[in-house]
Design an enzyme around this catalytic site. Structure first.
Site, PDB file in Angstrom:
ATOM      1  N   GLU A 224       1.109  -1.314  -0.398  1.00 46.20           N
ATOM      2  CA  GLU A 224      -0.154  -0.069   0.044  1.00 46.20           C
ATOM      3  C   GLU A 224       1.014   1.255   0.368  1.00 46.20           C
ATOM      4  O   GLU A 224       1.768   1.268   0.397  1.00 46.20           O
ATOM      5  CB  GLU A 224      -0.833  -0.535   0.869  1.00 46.20           C
ATOM      6  CG  GLU A 224      -1.286   0.989   1.706  1.00 46.20           C
ATOM      7  CD  GLU A 224      -2.158   0.964   2.565  1.00 46.20           C
ATOM      8  OE1 GLU A 224      -1.277   0.415   3.868  1.00 46.20           O
ATOM      9  OE2 GLU A 224      -3.696   2.297   3.144  1.00 46.20           O
TER      10      GLU A 224
ATOM     11  N   ASN B 271      -7.117   6.224  -1.754  1.00 47.58           N
ATOM     12  CA  ASN B 271      -6.211   5.749  -1.198  1.00 47.58           C
ATOM     13  C   ASN B 271      -6.296   4.192  -2.194  1.00 47.58           C
ATOM     14  O   ASN B 271      -7.110   3.648  -2.037  1.00 47.58           O
ATOM     15  CB  ASN B 271      -6.216   4.868   0.136  1.00 47.58           C
ATOM     16  CG  ASN B 271      -4.865   4.251   0.009  1.00 47.58           C
ATOM     17  OD1 ASN B 271      -4.294   2.792   0.060  1.00 47.58           O
ATOM     18  ND2 ASN B 271      -4.212   4.229   2.016  1.00 47.58           N
TER      19      ASN B 271
ATOM     20  N   LYS C 126      -9.548   1.867  -1.814  1.00 50.06           N
ATOM     21  CA  LYS C 126      -9.536   1.628  -0.165  1.00 50.06           C
ATOM     22  C   LYS C 126     -10.712   2.121   0.300  1.00 50.06           C
ATOM     23  O   LYS C 126     -11.365   2.793   0.196  1.00 50.06           O
ATOM     24  CB  LYS C 126      -8.458   2.056   0.393  1.00 50.06           C
ATOM     25  CG  LYS C 126      -8.683   1.210   2.160  1.00 50.06           C
ATOM     26  CD  LYS C 126      -7.673   2.145   1.826  1.00 50.06           C
ATOM     27  CE  LYS C 126      -6.852   1.782   3.666  1.00 50.06           C
ATOM     28  NZ  LYS C 126      -5.630   1.597   4.210  1.00 50.06           N
TER      29      LYS C 126
ATOM     30  N   GLU D  12      -5.691   8.672   7.912  1.00 47.42           N
ATOM     31  CA  GLU D  12      -6.647   7.969   5.741  1.00 47.42           C
ATOM     32  C   GLU D  12      -8.019   9.386   6.302  1.00 47.42           C
ATOM     33  O   GLU D  12      -8.253   8.980   4.902  1.00 47.42           O
ATOM     34  CB  GLU D  12      -6.489   6.730   5.888  1.00 47.42           C
ATOM     35  CG  GLU D  12      -5.301   6.153   6.435  1.00 47.42           C
ATOM     36  CD  GLU D  12      -5.401   4.804   5.616  1.00 47.42           C
ATOM     37  OE1 GLU D  12      -6.003   4.037   4.518  1.00 47.42           O
ATOM     38  OE2 GLU D  12      -5.104   4.386   6.806  1.00 47.42           O
TER      39      GLU D  12
ATOM     40  N   CYS E 262      -4.575  -2.558   2.855  1.00 44.08           N
ATOM     41  CA  CYS E 262      -4.562  -3.036   4.178  1.00 44.08           C
ATOM     42  C   CYS E 262      -5.928  -2.923   5.163  1.00 44.08           C
ATOM     43  O   CYS E 262      -5.806  -4.247   5.523  1.00 44.08           O
ATOM     44  CB  CYS E 262      -3.910  -1.887   5.005  1.00 44.08           C
ATOM     45  SG  CYS E 262      -3.389  -1.351   6.387  1.00 44.08           S
TER      46      CYS E 262
ATOM     47  N   ASN F 264       0.168  -0.818   5.562  1.00 46.18           N
ATOM     48  CA  ASN F 264       0.963   0.001   6.313  1.00 46.18           C
ATOM     49  C   ASN F 264       0.637  -0.160   7.742  1.00 46.18           C
ATOM     50  O   ASN F 264      -0.732   0.116   7.905  1.00 46.18           O
ATOM     51  CB  ASN F 264       1.257   0.956   6.099  1.00 46.18           C
ATOM     52  CG  ASN F 264       2.173   1.602   4.767  1.00 46.18           C
ATOM     53  OD1 ASN F 264       3.075   2.123   4.775  1.00 46.18           O
ATOM     54  ND2 ASN F 264       1.152   1.320   2.697  1.00 46.18           N
TER      55      ASN F 264
HETATM   56  N1  CDT Z   1      -3.090   1.651   6.709  1.00 46.74           N
HETATM   57  C1  CDT Z   1      -4.355   1.240   7.191  1.00 46.74           C
HETATM   58  O1  CDT Z   1      -4.910   0.548   7.310  1.00 46.74           O
HETATM   59  N2  CDT Z   1      -3.531   0.704   8.637  1.00 46.74           N
HETATM   60  C2  CDT Z   1      -4.617   0.247   9.431  1.00 46.74           C
HETATM   61  C3  CDT Z   1      -4.107   0.146  11.117  1.00 46.74           C
HETATM   62  C4  CDT Z   1      -4.420  -0.125  11.779  1.00 46.74           C
HETATM   63  S1  CDT Z   1      -6.024   1.339  12.676  1.00 46.74           S
HETATM   64  C5  CDT Z   1      -4.882   3.005  12.636  1.00 46.74           C
HETATM   65  C6  CDT Z   1      -4.591  -1.250   9.425  1.00 46.74           C
HETATM   66  O2  CDT Z   1      -5.554  -2.077   9.465  1.00 46.74           O
HETATM   67  O3  CDT Z   1      -3.319  -1.875   9.537  1.00 46.74           O
END
Ligand code: CDT
Length: 310
Positions: A47, A107, A123, A142, A168, A193
């Site tokens: 991502e 995204n 996304k 995000e 993600c 990420n």
């Molecule tokens: N990039 C992404 O979606 N990261 C989220 C982080 C946790 S929620 C703040 C994930 O679900 O991995």
């Protein structure tokens, strides 16, 4: 027609805030070279693979983040990646921040084959928050910088299979996989990420990796599909991101897994007919699903107690 697809998961180490697109692309081209040497047909990148994970920074003016966004795909800096992939006959998944001509920000990921963008996904499940949160060691904005995806969960024919994309946080939601598998998806690609600390609730750190694999393995099994999950990993400007990139077969078993937090290619030969087997037996949807009981899944978001529990 062969149904074997040699899949590469191209995990990337951290991208510093001041690292150029050209540098990130050069790293991807190097991973692609390794994939070519190993005979890969398909490579999955993370991502937001062209920049640091910029939603960790607050900007009052959203436009101040525009240098992290692509307005065309491929833009000039991306050309070496597209050319290398075409020359190697490798299709690839790439995550990036997209700004559309009419000013919408998403995204996004694309599926590229033969230097053509054959698929685009935006996304759907955006985690985090939209305003500065002083309680967090770093932000997860995000919801500030992106709109929820407007393309649903499409699937595409690629390399003799049916493939879908997610990004993600989508991987934590069963609906993501089920919608695509109802359209025949046999291989689902996703980049992530994920900080190794949950900043919204106290939680032991090891659960981050446990949940990462738990959701992808369960979803591979329950949807009889390959799942390829690829991290941007390591210490990115003071924020540690988990690795654990993996290729999961429809049994739910991990068949290849990254062992570092750096640029690392892992590969597995995937027989897409393994996905077909589950879809024709235990998870034969047409035979076994009971949609008369599933209505609220698509009509209700939050929990609503049934009238007799009030
Ligand atoms: N990039 C992404 O979606 N990261 C989220 C982080 C946790 S929620 C703040 C994930 O679900 O991995």
């Amino acid at each position: 027609m062969t149904r074997m697809v040699h899949v590469g998961a191209a995990q990337m180490g951290p991208i510093a805030p001041d690292e150029s697109r050209e540098s990130a692309v050069a790293r991807m081209v190097e991973l692609l070279k390794q994939a070519k040497d190993r005979g890969c047909d398909l490579v999955v990148f993370p991502e937001l693979a062209l920049t640091t994970f910029f939603p960790r920074y607050y900007e009052e003016d959203i436009a101040a983040m525009d240098h992290h966004f692509e307005t065309e795909m491929p833009g000039p800096a991306l050309k070496p990646l597209f050319e290398a992939a075409k020359a190697a006959n490798i299709a690839f998944y790439l995550g990036y921040a997209e700004k559309t001509p009419d000013g919408h920000r998403f995204n996004t990921s694309v599926l590229v084959d033969g230097d053509e963008v054959i698929g685009k996904y935006r996304k759907v499940h955006l985690p985090g928050h939209s305003e500065f949160d002083p309680k967090r060691p770093w932000q997860h904005l995000e919801k500030r910088y992106f709109e929820p995806g407007d393309l649903g969960f499409p699937v595409w024919r690629c390399k003799n299979g049916i493939m879908g994309m997610a990004i993600c946080n989508d991987r934590r939601w069963p609906e993501t996989y089920r919608v695509m598998s109802l359209k025949g998806a046999e291989l689902i690609m996703l980049g992530y990420n994920t900080p190794d600390v949950n900043t919204s609730a106290p939680e032991p750190n090891h659960l981050r990796m446990f949940h990462n694999h738990l959701v992808m393995q369960a979803s591979a099994y329950q949807n009889s599909s390959f799942v390829v999950g690829v991290a941007k990993a390591g210490m990115e400007d003071g924020c540690m991101l988990i690795g654990g990139s993996c290729i999961i077969q429809p049994s739910g078993e991990i068949v290849a897994q990254a062992s570092t937090l750096e640029d690392e290619l892992i590969t597995a030969m995937c027989d897409l007919d393994l996905a077909r087997m589950g879809k024709e037996t235990v998870f034969n949807y047409a035979k076994h699903r009971r949609i008369e009981h599933y209505g609220i899944i698509a009509s209700q978001t939050g929990v609503e107690l049934p009238a007799d529990l009030d």
